[in-house]
Design a protein around this motif. Structure first.
Motif, PDB file in Angstrom:
ATOM      1  N   LYS A 197       4.785 -47.986 -14.388  1.00  0.00           N
ATOM      2  CA  LYS A 197       5.432 -49.012 -14.973  1.00  0.00           C
ATOM      3  C   LYS A 197       5.739 -50.257 -14.486  1.00  0.00           C
ATOM      4  O   LYS A 197       5.435 -50.356 -13.274  1.00  0.00           O
ATOM      5  N   LYS A 198       6.027 -51.176 -15.028  1.00  0.00           N
ATOM      6  CA  LYS A 198       6.275 -52.657 -14.534  1.00  0.00           C
ATOM      7  C   LYS A 198       7.618 -52.444 -13.635  1.00  0.00           C
ATOM      8  O   LYS A 198       8.521 -51.739 -13.715  1.00  0.00           O
ATOM      9  N   ARG A 199       7.416 -53.119 -12.411  1.00  0.00           N
ATOM     10  CA  ARG A 199       8.455 -53.073 -11.553  1.00  0.00           C
ATOM     11  C   ARG A 199       9.569 -53.780 -12.032  1.00  0.00           C
ATOM     12  O   ARG A 199       9.777 -54.856 -12.609  1.00  0.00           O
ATOM     13  N   GLU A 200      10.764 -53.350 -11.398  1.00  0.00           N
ATOM     14  CA  GLU A 200      12.219 -53.642 -12.171  1.00  0.00           C
ATOM     15  C   GLU A 200      12.273 -55.253 -11.612  1.00  0.00           C
ATOM     16  O   GLU A 200      13.102 -55.806 -12.178  1.00  0.00           O
ATOM     17  N   SER A 201      12.107 -55.377 -10.282  1.00  0.00           N
ATOM     18  CA  SER A 201      12.407 -56.614  -9.711  1.00  0.00           C
ATOM     19  C   SER A 201      11.487 -56.441  -8.477  1.00  0.00           C
ATOM     20  O   SER A 201      10.990 -55.734  -7.907  1.00  0.00           O
ATOM     21  N   ASP A 202      11.235 -57.931  -8.151  1.00  0.00           N
ATOM     22  CA  ASP A 202      10.155 -58.012  -6.893  1.00  0.00           C
ATOM     23  C   ASP A 202      11.029 -58.191  -5.818  1.00  0.00           C
ATOM     24  O   ASP A 202      12.233 -58.266  -5.539  1.00  0.00           O
ATOM     25  N   PRO A 203      10.420 -57.632  -4.576  1.00  0.00           N
ATOM     26  CA  PRO A 203      10.974 -57.662  -3.228  1.00  0.00           C
ATOM     27  C   PRO A 203      11.579 -59.063  -2.859  1.00  0.00           C
ATOM     28  O   PRO A 203      11.114 -59.877  -3.095  1.00  0.00           O
ATOM     29  N   SER A 204      12.518 -59.010  -2.279  1.00  0.00           N
ATOM     30  CA  SER A 204      13.275 -59.985  -1.524  1.00  0.00           C
ATOM     31  C   SER A 204      12.497 -61.155  -0.698  1.00  0.00           C
ATOM     32  O   SER A 204      12.782 -62.303  -0.540  1.00  0.00           O
ATOM     33  N   SER A 205      11.880 -60.315   0.051  1.00  0.00           N
ATOM     34  CA  SER A 205      10.923 -61.148   1.100  1.00  0.00           C
ATOM     35  C   SER A 205       9.515 -60.627   0.961  1.00  0.00           C
ATOM     36  O   SER A 205       8.962 -59.762   0.424  1.00  0.00           O
ATOM     37  N   ALA A 206       8.626 -61.695   1.327  1.00  0.00           N
ATOM     38  CA  ALA A 206       7.216 -61.425   1.011  1.00  0.00           C
ATOM     39  C   ALA A 206       6.667 -61.450   2.373  1.00  0.00           C
ATOM     40  O   ALA A 206       6.735 -61.909   3.529  1.00  0.00           O
ATOM     41  N   ALA A 207       5.361 -60.561   2.421  1.00  0.00           N
ATOM     42  CA  ALA A 207       4.567 -60.288   3.760  1.00  0.00           C
ATOM     43  C   ALA A 207       3.875 -61.428   3.963  1.00  0.00           C
ATOM     44  O   ALA A 207       3.550 -62.168   3.355  1.00  0.00           O
ATOM     45  N   LYS A 208       3.474 -61.638   5.262  1.00  0.00           N
ATOM     46  CA  LYS A 208       2.539 -62.754   5.470  1.00  0.00           C
ATOM     47  C   LYS A 208       1.054 -62.502   5.573  1.00  0.00           C
ATOM     48  O   LYS A 208       0.936 -61.250   5.863  1.00  0.00           O
ATOM     49  N   LEU A 209       0.648 -63.298   4.836  1.00  0.00           N
ATOM     50  CA  LEU A 209      -0.917 -62.964   4.795  1.00  0.00           C
ATOM     51  C   LEU A 209      -1.930 -63.667   5.681  1.00  0.00           C
ATOM     52  O   LEU A 209      -2.933 -63.407   5.995  1.00  0.00           O
ATOM     53  N   LEU A 210      -1.212 -64.834   6.160  1.00  0.00           N
ATOM     54  CA  LEU A 210      -2.122 -65.716   6.983  1.00  0.00           C
ATOM     55  C   LEU A 210      -1.342 -65.914   8.156  1.00  0.00           C
ATOM     56  O   LEU A 210       0.130 -66.128   8.413  1.00  0.00           O
ATOM     57  N   GLN A 211      -2.072 -66.129   9.317  1.00  0.00           N
ATOM     58  CA  GLN A 211      -1.233 -66.705  10.732  1.00  0.00           C
ATOM     59  C   GLN A 211      -2.457 -67.706  11.247  1.00  0.00           C
ATOM     60  O   GLN A 211      -3.288 -67.732  11.069  1.00  0.00           O
ATOM     61  N   LEU A 212      -1.586 -68.631  11.909  1.00  0.00           N
ATOM     62  CA  LEU A 212      -2.323 -69.947  12.682  1.00  0.00           C
ATOM     63  C   LEU A 212      -2.741 -69.499  14.103  1.00  0.00           C
ATOM     64  O   LEU A 212      -1.646 -69.025  14.768  1.00  0.00           O
ATOM     65  N   LYS A 213      -3.861 -69.416  14.419  1.00  0.00           N
ATOM     66  CA  LYS A 213      -4.367 -68.868  15.564  1.00  0.00           C
ATOM     67  C   LYS A 213      -5.597 -69.677  15.976  1.00  0.00           C
ATOM     68  O   LYS A 213      -6.599 -70.030  15.362  1.00  0.00           O
ATOM     69  N   ASP A 214      -5.574 -70.483  17.482  1.00  0.00           N
ATOM     70  CA  ASP A 214      -6.483 -71.237  17.905  1.00  0.00           C
ATOM     71  C   ASP A 214      -6.650 -72.341  17.027  1.00  0.00           C
ATOM     72  O   ASP A 214      -7.837 -72.676  16.813  1.00  0.00           O
ATOM     73  N   GLY A 215      -5.955 -72.626  16.342  1.00  0.00           N
ATOM     74  CA  GLY A 215      -5.845 -73.955  15.382  1.00  0.00           C
ATOM     75  C   GLY A 215      -6.481 -73.761  14.086  1.00  0.00           C
ATOM     76  O   GLY A 215      -6.875 -74.750  13.174  1.00  0.00           O
ATOM     77  N   LYS A 216      -6.728 -72.429  13.867  1.00  0.00           N
ATOM     78  CA  LYS A 216      -7.269 -72.234  12.270  1.00  0.00           C
ATOM     79  C   LYS A 216      -6.631 -71.004  11.820  1.00  0.00           C
ATOM     80  O   LYS A 216      -6.067 -70.200  12.531  1.00  0.00           O
ATOM     81  N   TYR A 217      -6.427 -71.175  10.566  1.00  0.00           N
ATOM     82  CA  TYR A 217      -5.896 -69.862   9.706  1.00  0.00           C
ATOM     83  C   TYR A 217      -6.699 -68.633   9.615  1.00  0.00           C
ATOM     84  O   TYR A 217      -7.967 -68.837   9.380  1.00  0.00           O
ATOM     85  N   THR A 218      -6.092 -67.716   9.960  1.00  0.00           N
ATOM     86  CA  THR A 218      -6.789 -66.339   9.907  1.00  0.00           C
ATOM     87  C   THR A 218      -6.094 -65.181   9.087  1.00  0.00           C
ATOM     88  O   THR A 218      -4.834 -65.588   8.869  1.00  0.00           O
ATOM     89  N   ILE A 219      -6.657 -64.199   8.750  1.00  0.00           N
ATOM     90  CA  ILE A 219      -6.075 -63.135   7.968  1.00  0.00           C
ATOM     91  C   ILE A 219      -4.991 -62.209   8.980  1.00  0.00           C
ATOM     92  O   ILE A 219      -5.527 -61.855   9.946  1.00  0.00           O
ATOM     93  N   THR A 220      -3.850 -61.815   8.315  1.00  0.00           N
ATOM     94  CA  THR A 220      -2.833 -61.268   9.286  1.00  0.00           C
ATOM     95  C   THR A 220      -3.635 -59.728   9.199  1.00  0.00           C
ATOM     96  O   THR A 220      -4.406 -59.378   8.371  1.00  0.00           O
ATOM     97  N   LYS A 221      -2.966 -58.851  10.349  1.00  0.00           N
ATOM     98  CA  LYS A 221      -3.438 -57.343  10.392  1.00  0.00           C
ATOM     99  C   LYS A 221      -2.978 -56.633   8.922  1.00  0.00           C
ATOM    100  O   LYS A 221      -3.858 -55.869   8.519  1.00  0.00           O
ATOM    101  N   ALA A 222      -1.927 -56.829   8.636  1.00  0.00           N
ATOM    102  CA  ALA A 222      -1.305 -56.096   7.305  1.00  0.00           C
ATOM    103  C   ALA A 222      -2.278 -56.455   6.141  1.00  0.00           C
ATOM    104  O   ALA A 222      -2.541 -55.514   5.307  1.00  0.00           O
ATOM    105  N   PHE A 223      -2.736 -57.872   6.134  1.00  0.00           N
ATOM    106  CA  PHE A 223      -3.190 -58.172   4.809  1.00  0.00           C
ATOM    107  C   PHE A 223      -4.858 -57.529   4.922  1.00  0.00           C
ATOM    108  O   PHE A 223      -5.403 -57.038   3.969  1.00  0.00           O
ATOM    109  N   ARG A 224      -5.312 -57.648   6.140  1.00  0.00           N
ATOM    110  CA  ARG A 224      -6.621 -56.959   6.366  1.00  0.00           C
ATOM    111  C   ARG A 224      -6.773 -55.669   5.989  1.00  0.00           C
ATOM    112  O   ARG A 224      -7.852 -55.061   5.416  1.00  0.00           O
TER     113      ARG A 224
END
Length: 617
Positions: A365-392
């Motif tokens: 079913k449709k979720r009743e409400s969205d989570p209050s916080s969002a996981a991080k998808l990107l991280q800044l590493k050595d001057g460029k954005y990469t995918i986080t471990k959780a997103f990978r």
């Protein structure tokens, strides 16, 4: 819109115009007194009248506060919106002729027919071309294209006119021989379609009325007497023992290892805009008559919510074309094992078949409400954005689910289905060239590492903006905590005994009920228990109950719409697809509705479905 009546002269061109409008209207509705109650119905009836309204045109007449439109308002719209012209056809031709070579190829027409409006299969599109392709070159020039459109329009008009004439003839006969079925007391008078010998006794589903027109002539006003309605009558449907006690091993064919095997994954999705259930749908092509064993079961992934409960799945096997009675249903799954696998065996002739996955949506079913916080998808590493471990990790799961045939790589066709779902666009030749140039491939297919490379490139180009990535995740039913809570992946296995070259492949991602409304109603009416609603001879409630599912269908054979309250709050240990166990349903004349699906909340405990029905004024 103005509520005043349209006064149309019934002479000359005006008279012919009025008759065309009336015929179009009566091909969808039973009477001009009926009202258009949805924008979808407005589109249908305008198309029957030879109009092809755009969203912009529809917005002029169906505004946010519009509840319904009358026949007179429909006539006004047809006066303002002229039928398709030669200029319209040329514009349409140029839009479809993507490469501008003056011809419409099968691929160009197929792309339009699978991305806009009611989707069609490749074979259906080819048949459209073949019917008007006079020089048999497999493509359409402008003249052939015009012929295809205009012949379709004229055929619709002819069919609509015949339906109107039949309805008016029946109405005149009924007026001459009309007798009253009313009796004193609390009797409800409903005239039965079965009492009119010349009318088909087979019930019509709401979804098929645009093909066969409305059911029968006659006024819909007050055929139901509601002065003294019957009191609710409790009906305790079959009780079931614990579902888990009856779930063991499916009775699969003994020599199954010798059968030819094909497999494909798929998913149920809750559409984020319409909230309808979408799913992968399949074509099965058999070159020989054969026995077939088909199973479906949900797939558990790391990104799904932790739950001991299995989301119910099932399958309906449908003919590619209706039989002489207008039916497409062949069979459906009824038996399940303890792990959630459903299976069905049947014998099929050589030909094409539709395989439609099914779930009751009592758990998904449709979720009743969205989570209050969002996981991080990107991280800044050595001057460029990469995918986080959780997103990978989530992307790895997405790749595994999009690898439909399970061979460890993603073909162009599989990548195309992934792209259609996440961006609503097909993968063009230019895009695929980029894939071939920049991503890791194996035998021409994308590897898991190549898929991650693609997302790494998007991360680098994002400047830290995660919005597009969240759009992709949400389209796959994944929430802000990276949990898949609005989708259910599954796998289908097809075994054929005597056909060594069976083809089984995805051919659409569509609303699950688009092709299942009528077959599902038919399955319940054929296999379920029939109960007449008290005092209503033409209103029947059918209840189908297996060890793990119950479904209630209401069949209204009368000439009038009915509002029926079904109070199932006395049911025990049940989950349902509806918002509550006490709902009121509108059942149009000569139609069926699927009122409720139920599944046991706890499969270790006994469950039952208890319903009290009452007619609402």
């Amino acid at each position: 819109m103005s509520r005043r009546s349209s006064r149309v002269s019934m002479t000359g061109d005006n008279g012919e115009f009025y008759l065309e409008c009336k015929a179009a209207y009566l091909s969808i509705y039973e009477s001009v007194k009926d009202e258009i109650d949805s924008v979808e119905d407005l589109v249908q009836v305008l198309q029957q009248a030879g109009r092809n309204p755009s969203k912009k045109v529809l917005a002029r007449y169906w505004k946010s506060d519009t509840e319904h439109l009358t026949f007179d308002e429909f006539v006004d719209i047809c006066k303002k919106e002229k039928a398709t012209t030669a200029d319209d056809l040329m514009k349409a031709f140029r839009k479809i002729d993507i490469n501008g070579d003056g011809y419409i190829s099968l691929e160009e027409l197929y792309k339009i027919m699978t991305t806009k409006g009611e989707k069609m299969s490749r074979s259906d599109v080819k048949k459209m071309i073949d019917e008007v392709d006079e020089n048999k070159d497999g493509r359409l020039d402008y003249g052939e294209f015009c012929k295809m459109i205009m012949e379709t329009t004229e055929e619709c008009k002819k069919v609509s006119r015949k339906i109107m004439e039949k309805k008016e003839l029946k109405r005149r006969k009924e007026d001459q021989t009309k007798t009253s079925d009313s009796r004193s007391g609390s009797q409800v008078s409903v005239r039965s379609a079965a009492s009119v010998k010349s009318y088909s006794e087979r019930p019509m589903s709401a979804s098929s009325r645009s093909n066969k027109g409305a059911s029968l002539a006659g006024s819909r006003k007050s055929l139901l007497s509601v002065d003294d309605l019957p009191k609710p009558s409790p009906r305790n449907k079959k009780s079931k023992g614990p579902a888990a006690a009856s779930l063991a091993k499916l009775s699969e064919p003994k020599n199954l290892k010798e059968w030819t095997h094909a497999t494909s994954k798929g998913m149920f999705y809750i559409d984020e805009e319409t909230e309808k259930l979408l799913c992968h749908q399949y074509n099965l092509k058999l070159t020989e008559d054969t026995s077939v064993w088909i199973t479906i079961q949900p797939i558990k992934t790391r990104c799904q919510a932790d739950s001991d409960q299995v989301i119910d799945t099932g399958l309906f096997i449908l003919r590619d074309k209706p039989d002489e009675d207008g039916n497409v249903l062949i069979t459906f799954t009824r038996h399940r094992d303890a792990k959630g696998k459903y299976g069905v065996k049947c014998s099929l002739d050589a030909g094409n078949y539709r395989i439609i996955p099914f779930t009751t949506a009592s758990r998904l079913k449709k979720r009743e409400s969205d989570p209050s916080s969002a996981a991080k998808l990107l991280q800044l590493k050595d001057g460029k954005y990469t995918i986080t471990k959780a997103f990978r990790k989530v992307l790895e799961d997405i790749f595994d689910l999009s690898d439909l045939d399970g061979n460890g790589t993603m073909s162009r066709e599989e990548f195309n289905w992934y792209n259609i779902r996440t961006s609503d666009e097909e993968v063009g030749d230019d895009e695929w060239e980029v894939v071939e140039e920049r991503l890791e491939l194996e035998d021409g297919e994308i590897t898991k590492n190549g898929f991650l490379q693609l997302n790494d490139m998007e991360a680098e180009d994002s400047n830290g903006d995660e919005d597009d990535m969240w759009v992709t995740l949400e389209s796959l039913g994944i929430n802000k905590e990276l949990v898949m809570d609005e989708a259910c992946p599954f796998v289908i296995d097809v075994y054929t005994e005597d056909c060594d070259d069976a083809e089984f492949k995805v051919d659409a991602i569509e609303d699950m009920m688009d092709k299942l409304q009528r077959p599902l109603c038919q399955s319940v009416m054929e296999k379920g228990e029939a109960t007449k609603v008290k005092g209503m001879k033409d209103l029947t409630m059918y209840t189908y109950m297996s060890d793990t599912r119950a479904t209630i269908v209401v069949d209204n054979k009368s000439y009038s719409s009915v509002r029926l309250n079904l109070d199932c709050s006395g049911s025990r240990n049940c989950l349902t697809n509806q918002p509550s166990l006490d709902e009121t349903f509108s059942v149009k004349s000569q139609s069926q509705i699927i009122a409720y699906h139920f599944t046991p909340k706890n499969e270790d405990d006994e469950w039952n479905v208890k319903c009290e029905e009452s007619i609402q004024k």
